[in-house]
Write an enzyme that holds these catalytic residues in place. Structure first.
Site, mmCIF file in Angstrom:
data_model
loop_
_atom_site.group_PDB
_atom_site.id
_atom_site.type_symbol
_atom_site.label_atom_id
_atom_site.label_comp_id
_atom_site.label_asym_id
_atom_site.label_seq_id
_atom_site.Cartn_x
_atom_site.Cartn_y
_atom_site.Cartn_z
ATOM 1 N N SER A 25 39.289 -6.840 32.747
ATOM 2 C CA SER A 25 37.890 -6.484 32.997
ATOM 3 C C SER A 25 37.707 -4.985 33.222
ATOM 4 C CB SER A 25 37.343 -7.271 34.197
ATOM 5 O OG SER A 25 35.965 -7.495 34.062
ATOM 6 N N SER A 46 30.698 -9.138 34.917
ATOM 7 C CA SER A 46 31.605 -8.878 33.797
ATOM 8 C C SER A 46 31.746 -10.038 32.815
ATOM 9 C CB SER A 46 32.988 -8.475 34.314
ATOM 10 O OG SER A 46 32.968 -7.153 34.790
ATOM 11 N N LYS A 70 31.228 -9.066 29.295
ATOM 12 C CA LYS A 70 32.270 -8.542 28.395
ATOM 13 C C LYS A 70 32.692 -9.555 27.337
ATOM 14 C CE LYS A 70 34.275 -5.183 31.636
ATOM 15 N NZ LYS A 70 33.669 -5.469 32.949
#
Length: 300
Positions: free
Chosen positions: A108, A51, A54
């Site tokens: 997240s 993640s 992101k």
């Protein structure tokens, strides 16, 4: 600024009183005041980044200058990596782009990240292309994205490349505001419902840390990952730790880095963490050797 950053993170780190030992598979620490490299370990090893992807997703969204107050729907139909992945967020419900970005960075939330890509000018494929174009423009030459959440093992980078992304993130003050938010109650519509979300980095709740930006990541293959901009010993510091085996190992390494910068001394690493690190290094060596044999037509 980008050129200076590339030069800085390519130099040898300045040694402190004692060498730093960490548990994570790779790491880098940069002085954000002058982009000087302070520490590097396996900084050019290409690995899945989970993640942490992101953070680039958010930068591409902000580069598009779309209205932050626009209400957009939760849309994941072009992100096959999300098939079967649990989320409390309902497909088809709606929330502002600002709050989608908040949930993607702070908590997240995978469906939020995917939805931001689905509502990008030119559509989902254009968004993925923009992620990779931005990486190239920042000199992140060993970075590649195939989707916006980080669930794919094919979203890869290096600690050094991610330090360049941290340097670039200083140009996006909203990233700091959203990624360090402690918690929020997200209000969706169509249908109306409310969900609580908390920050995935528990260090933001500690008053002894002055965190300016953060993003965590985890998949089984990527391990636990962390990027942060913070202030240590009265100087701005960017740190990246990748492929940590334990649930809190990446946070423990952040504390080891801080202690080392403050005192010049390295805190001990638990034997189990070091054993895991050695095992991963051996596995990586075997994989590289096998790949080399395959490329040269050699079979065992």
């Amino acid at each position: 600024m980008i050129g200076d950053a590339e030069a800085a993170v390519s130099t040898e780190p300045a040694p402190l009183t004692s060498p730093l030992v960490i548990a994570s598979g790779s790491a880098i620490v940069v002085d954000m005041a002058d982009n000087r490299l302070l520490y590097a370990a396996n900084a050019d090893k290409v690995v899945p980044i989970a993640s942490l992807s992101k953070l680039m997703t958010a930068i591409v969204v902000l580069d598009a200058h779309q209205p932050m107050d626009e209400i957009i729907s939760v849309d994941i139909h072009q992100t096959p990596e999300l098939k079967g992945v649990f989320s409390r967020v309902r497909v088809g419900s709606e929330i502002s782009r600002h709050d989608m970005l908040l949930l993607a960075l702070m908590s997240s939330e995978n469906r939020a990240a995917a939805s931001l890509a689905h509502h990008y000018p030119g559509g989902y494929p254009a968004f993925i292309a923009a992620m990779n174009a931005k990486a190239r423009s920042l000199g992140m030459l060993h970075t590649h994205y195939v989707e916006p959440t980080g669930l794919s093992v094919n979203n890869v980078s290096t600690a050094r490349d991610l330090s360049k992304l941290l340097i670039a993130s200083e140009n996006y003050p909203m990233l700091s505001e959203l990624s360090t938010t402690h918690e929020t109650m997200a209000k969706f519509q169509n249908p109306p419902y409310t969900l609580p979300f908390r920050n995935t980095n528990h260090l933001v709740y500690r008053p002894d840390w002055a965190i300016q930006l953060t993003k965590t990541g985890f998949t089984n293959l990527a391990g636990h990952c962390l990027v942060m901009r913070t202030v240590i010993n009265h100087r701005p510091v960017g740190l990246v730790v990748l492929d940590a085996f334990g649930k809190y190992t990446h946070f423990a390494d952040a504390n080891r880095i801080r202690s080392w910068l403050e005192t010049g001394k390295s805190s001990p690493v638990p034997p189990a963490a070091l054993d895991y690190k050695k095992q991963k290094a051996r596995q990586s060596g075997v994989t590289a050797q096998n790949n080399s044999r395959d490329q040269n037509g050699i079979a065992d």
